[in-house]
Design a protein around this motif. Sequence first.
Motif, PDB file in Angstrom:
ATOM      1  N   GLY A  28       0.727  -1.102   0.006  1.00 49.86           N
ATOM      2  CA  GLY A  28       0.153   0.039  -0.083  1.00 49.86           C
ATOM      3  C   GLY A  28       0.823   1.115  -0.032  1.00 49.86           C
ATOM      4  N   GLN A  29       1.832   1.255   0.691  1.00 55.13           N
ATOM      5  CA  GLN A  29       2.793   2.431   0.929  1.00 55.13           C
ATOM      6  C   GLN A  29       3.447   2.530  -0.553  1.00 55.13           C
ATOM      7  OE1 GLN A  29       5.801   2.326   3.761  1.00 55.13           O
ATOM      8  NE2 GLN A  29       4.392   2.215   5.741  1.00 55.13           N
ATOM      9  N   PHE A  30       3.867   1.526  -1.117  1.00 51.25           N
ATOM     10  CA  PHE A  30       4.367   1.587  -2.430  1.00 51.25           C
ATOM     11  C   PHE A  30       3.452   2.289  -3.576  1.00 51.25           C
ATOM     12  CE2 PHE A  30       5.378  -0.149  -6.602  1.00 51.25           C
ATOM     13  CZ  PHE A  30       6.461   0.349  -7.022  1.00 51.25           C
ATOM     14  N   ALA A  31       2.279   1.730  -3.520  1.00 48.54           N
ATOM     15  CA  ALA A  31       1.307   2.074  -4.546  1.00 48.54           C
ATOM     16  C   ALA A  31       0.675   3.587  -4.338  1.00 48.54           C
ATOM     17  CB  ALA A  31      -0.172   1.339  -4.246  1.00 48.54           C
ATOM     18  N   HIS A  32       1.073   3.938  -3.059  1.00 47.99           N
ATOM     19  CA  HIS A  32       0.466   5.538  -2.885  1.00 47.99           C
ATOM     20  C   HIS A  32       1.556   6.432  -3.109  1.00 47.99           C
ATOM     21  CE1 HIS A  32      -1.910   8.826  -1.094  1.00 47.99           C
ATOM     22  NE2 HIS A  32      -0.645   9.232  -0.469  1.00 47.99           N
ATOM     23  N   LEU A  41      -0.852   5.471   6.784  1.00 47.23           N
ATOM     24  CA  LEU A  41      -0.141   5.126   5.489  1.00 47.23           C
ATOM     25  C   LEU A  41       0.379   6.306   4.387  1.00 47.23           C
ATOM     26  CD1 LEU A  41      -0.819   1.736   3.382  1.00 47.23           C
ATOM     27  CD2 LEU A  41      -0.714   4.029   2.079  1.00 47.23           C
ATOM     28  N   SER A  42      -0.409   7.113   4.365  1.00 44.19           N
ATOM     29  CA  SER A  42      -0.223   8.271   3.166  1.00 44.19           C
ATOM     30  C   SER A  42       0.940   8.995   3.614  1.00 44.19           C
ATOM     31  CB  SER A  42      -1.481   9.128   3.033  1.00 44.19           C
ATOM     32  OG  SER A  42      -1.675   9.653   4.298  1.00 44.19           O
ATOM     33  N   VAL A  43       1.054   9.356   4.782  1.00 46.23           N
ATOM     34  CA  VAL A  43       2.253  10.023   5.131  1.00 46.23           C
ATOM     35  C   VAL A  43       3.544   9.301   5.265  1.00 46.23           C
ATOM     36  CG1 VAL A  43       1.037  12.086   6.207  1.00 46.23           C
ATOM     37  CG2 VAL A  43       2.066  10.329   7.604  1.00 46.23           C
TER      38      VAL A  43
END
Length: 385
Positions: free
Chosen positions: A78-82, A117-119
Amino acid sequence: MSTLALATPTDTATVDRITRVRLSSVTLPLPTPISDAKVLTGRQKAMTEVAMLFAEISTEAGLEGVGFSYSKRAGGPGQFAHAREIAPVLIGEDPSDIAKIWDKLVWAGASVGRSGLSVQAIAAFDVALWDLKAKRAGLPLAKLLGSHRDSVRTYNTSGGFLHSPIEEVLERAEASLASGIQGIKIKVGHPDNAVDLARVTAVRERIGDAPLMVDANQQWDRATARRMCRAFEPLNLVWIEEPLDAYDNEGHAMLASTFDTPIATGEMLASVGEHAELIRVGGADIVQPDAPRVGGITQFLKVMALADARHLQLAPHFAMEIHIHLAAAYPREPWVEHFEWLDPLFDEHLEIAGGRMHVSSRPGLGVTISEQARRWTVATHDERP
């Protein structure tokens, strides 16, 4: 008369532009499964790997900055995708405008929030930009920030997990101290409180007066936390970490005001605002922010300022490759957590001697990504104009 040249209104500052952003998702395997109290209570599974997110940022002037974030147990993809989705925001920006870029990145993905996750995805970019800025100046990051010291007290955690038999914990504690590490932290939060007390007492007896910390990983309720803090008082601990849920600010404040042993917490908080509330209510004697979790160095510096204004101690969580520089720039003598887990990811390793972790003299963070890390890469993204 002075011969020094004075700047004139016609002088032009150097401006650079970001031309490339390379992202890598790397799966770091751990030699043995790791268990803390959250595993023994059934809340989480044993940890077998760490998902790393690397960002490499290149500029027109030929400079490159390297940064990273991470996730344990879940969240790496998820981190990579964002990060991949918001990476185009960086192209064409002046890499020195770090605060401006942070705001642009967070608003690019604001619909999924400005914490969590976004930050944590943004953190990899932010750390890379600070690394690049220090390299441009030819300085270690700590010196760029304004360091107060060239080394920081260090303690070891990785030998004190609950899955390890007590004899193994004792042997590793002795070995850590012999290697030049100053303090030892072990995990508590066993379903049987008597086991915790016996293990901590055994370590105290084995290491003598050496600094000793314990970490409950949020596993106690308030009543249990009061009992355990009281039981641990005679053992002269440096701190008791995360005795309660990470968001129980009032509960942590109650413990901090009741017991002599300092209360440490903050590693799970994922924004400056969350840390501000913890500090406001007096929920920590020792604040433990994590730069990758709060959104990078830009946000970490804000937490540092809040902690310093309240005369609190600082002990950043994990990611010592980043935190050694930030801790060196904190006005009050801090601690840095030693974990050798990330060693295979970098060509360079931090020097530890005399109980202290020493700031590298290399520019920036002072690390480069290893070939082993490249081999562990599971996904990449290359953003260009």
